[in-house]
Design an enzyme around this catalytic site. Sequence first.
Site, PDB file in Angstrom:
ATOM      1  N   SER A  32     -20.978  41.268  79.709  1.00 23.42           N
ATOM      2  CA  SER A  32     -20.245  40.163  79.073  1.00 23.42           C
ATOM      3  C   SER A  32     -21.160  39.077  78.517  1.00 23.42           C
ATOM      4  O   SER A  32     -20.753  38.351  77.618  1.00 23.42           O
ATOM      5  CB  SER A  32     -19.301  39.517  80.087  1.00 23.42           C
ATOM      6  OG  SER A  32     -20.045  39.064  81.209  1.00 23.42           O
ATOM      7  N   GLY A  67     -18.154  43.230  82.073  1.00 24.11           N
ATOM      8  CA  GLY A  67     -17.960  43.811  83.400  1.00 24.11           C
ATOM      9  C   GLY A  67     -18.812  45.029  83.688  1.00 24.11           C
ATOM     10  O   GLY A  67     -18.731  45.584  84.788  1.00 24.11           O
ATOM     11  N   ASN A  99     -23.960  42.756  86.827  1.00 23.72           N
ATOM     12  CA  ASN A  99     -22.895  43.452  87.559  1.00 23.72           C
ATOM     13  C   ASN A  99     -23.440  44.611  88.391  1.00 23.72           C
ATOM     14  O   ASN A  99     -22.676  45.450  88.855  1.00 23.72           O
ATOM     15  CB  ASN A  99     -21.853  43.978  86.559  1.00 23.72           C
ATOM     16  CG  ASN A  99     -21.259  42.856  85.726  1.00 23.72           C
ATOM     17  OD1 ASN A  99     -20.894  41.811  86.277  1.00 23.72           O
ATOM     18  ND2 ASN A  99     -21.187  43.030  84.420  1.00 23.72           N
ATOM     19  N   ASP A 224     -18.221  29.368  84.437  1.00 24.04           N
ATOM     20  CA  ASP A 224     -18.852  29.658  85.731  1.00 24.04           C
ATOM     21  C   ASP A 224     -20.362  29.574  85.495  1.00 24.04           C
ATOM     22  O   ASP A 224     -20.790  29.058  84.467  1.00 24.04           O
ATOM     23  CB  ASP A 224     -18.426  31.052  86.227  1.00 24.04           C
ATOM     24  CG  ASP A 224     -18.648  32.142  85.183  1.00 24.04           C
ATOM     25  OD1 ASP A 224     -19.565  31.976  84.331  1.00 24.04           O
ATOM     26  OD2 ASP A 224     -17.946  33.151  85.194  1.00 24.04           O
ATOM     27  N   HIS A 227     -21.353  32.813  82.266  1.00 27.00           N
ATOM     28  CA  HIS A 227     -20.865  33.029  80.904  1.00 27.00           C
ATOM     29  C   HIS A 227     -21.154  31.834  80.004  1.00 27.00           C
ATOM     30  O   HIS A 227     -21.180  30.693  80.458  1.00 27.00           O
ATOM     31  CB  HIS A 227     -19.370  33.366  80.945  1.00 27.00           C
ATOM     32  CG  HIS A 227     -19.134  34.667  81.662  1.00 27.00           C
ATOM     33  ND1 HIS A 227     -18.722  34.721  82.972  1.00 27.00           N
ATOM     34  CD2 HIS A 227     -19.317  35.939  81.263  1.00 27.00           C
ATOM     35  CE1 HIS A 227     -18.643  35.986  83.346  1.00 27.00           C
ATOM     36  NE2 HIS A 227     -18.998  36.751  82.333  1.00 27.00           N
TER      37      HIS A 227
END
Length: 279
Positions: A32, A67, A99, A224, A227
Amino acid sequence: MIAKRALALLGLLGTVSAGFCKNRTFWLCGDSTMAPGGGHNHTEGWGQYLQYSLDPHLRVNNSAYAGRSARTFTREGRFQAIMDKITPGDWVLIQFGHNDPGDPFNDPKNRTDCPGMGSETCPVQTDDGVEVVQTFVTYLQNATAEFLRLGARVIIASPTPNNPYEFGPTFNWTPTIYSWYSWYVASSMGGPAAGVYYVDHAGYAAQAVHNLGPESADANYPMDHTHLSPAYADLFARAFALGLKCGTAPAQQYVVNATSRIEGDVLGTCLPVNATLPI
Ligand SMILES: *[C@@H]1O[C@H](CO)[C@@H](O)[C@H](O)[C@H]1NC(C)=O
Ligand SMILES: *[C@@H]1O[C@H](CO)[C@@H](O)[C@H](O)[C@H]1NC(C)=O
Ligand SMILES: *[C@@H]1O[C@H](CO)[C@@H](O)[C@H](O)[C@H]1NC(C)=O
Ligand SMILES: *[C@@H]1O[C@H](CO)[C@@H](O)[C@H](O)[C@H]1NC(C)=O
Ligand SMILES: *[C@@H]1O[C@H](CO)[C@@H](O)[C@H](O)[C@H]1NC(C)=O
Ligand SMILES: *[C@@H]1O[C@H](CO)[C@@H](O)[C@H](O)[C@H]1NC(C)=O
Ligand SMILES: *[C@@H]1O[C@H](CO)[C@@H](O)[C@H](O)[C@H]1NC(C)=O
């Protein structure tokens, strides 16, 4: 008159094509932090801005997907989809690490890699049988080997930094193990001599965030600590362009900006390197 026109035309062609006789694709593989739409909620992936720093003869295909880890990008056939389309002379950029960490035996998202930096495997029971989970390094080496076999060249990039000002106004960032794994992949695959390069995107992006300071960072990691706002996605794309220019990958010939125009108060300068780094 005719000769003059011909000369003018030649000059124009020279500028427009910058000496590139074939169009190539720059295939982006990532998560992402790179993907179209970023992590949603008005965040954006930096891959969306890379084209602005590149000659149009190297066309970006942003195949990054939110993701994803090295494991799920492999398992879901996302590398394979690129392999099916790639042509010799193309470039591939591979960047994972957000991830990938965790315990593969206890992971509801089924995306964590097997710990280790070699041929370790983790046989995980799934509804469809056993998935033999491999290490981050193995997934990237496997994809890289296939891209090389198909005549492409590969850049492995360290993952984007999380907000270094997450815990306060003091810059607090060190590379994660995935920076190290990423350069280990590039090195173990033969490095520049084999057409595999490393761009320390983590280091270049962190340098830019450091230069901009805590207020800027807190405003531009809006959701967050991972991102990016569209503005930081653009910043990180430019930081990547600097990292590319500071290395040896011939893809840097497509960067439309002179290094002297990229370096400065915001992006900083080329990072120090040693002979270990396959840049
Ligand atoms: C993203 O936005 C949706 C819809 O507004 C919201 O439900 C969700 O909590 C948000 N996610 C994050 C991580 O901010
Ligand atoms: C190559 O790319 C240039 C710049 O985007 C474009 O103008 C040209 O039509 C492309 N050529 C081919 C053969 O696709
Ligand atoms: C990028 O490549 C993928 C895989 O071939 C393809 O499905 C997708 O449509 C391409 N995206 C763009 C914007 O060309
Ligand atoms: C190697 O990559 C191909 C293409 O992505 C994939 O189908 C295969 O499962 C991979 N093998 C391993 C060991 O990851
Ligand atoms: C993860 O794998 C388990 C076991 O196969 C399955 O029940 C679960 O639905 C999977 N979760 C995701 C997000 O794919
Ligand atoms: C290069 O210049 C273009 C405009 O010509 C700009 O959009 C892009 O952000 C610049 N990239 C860098 C790395 O400075
Ligand atoms: C070279 O640089 C890398 C990355 O900064 C570092 O991890 C490594 O220890 C350095 N190697 C030597 C021999 O200094």
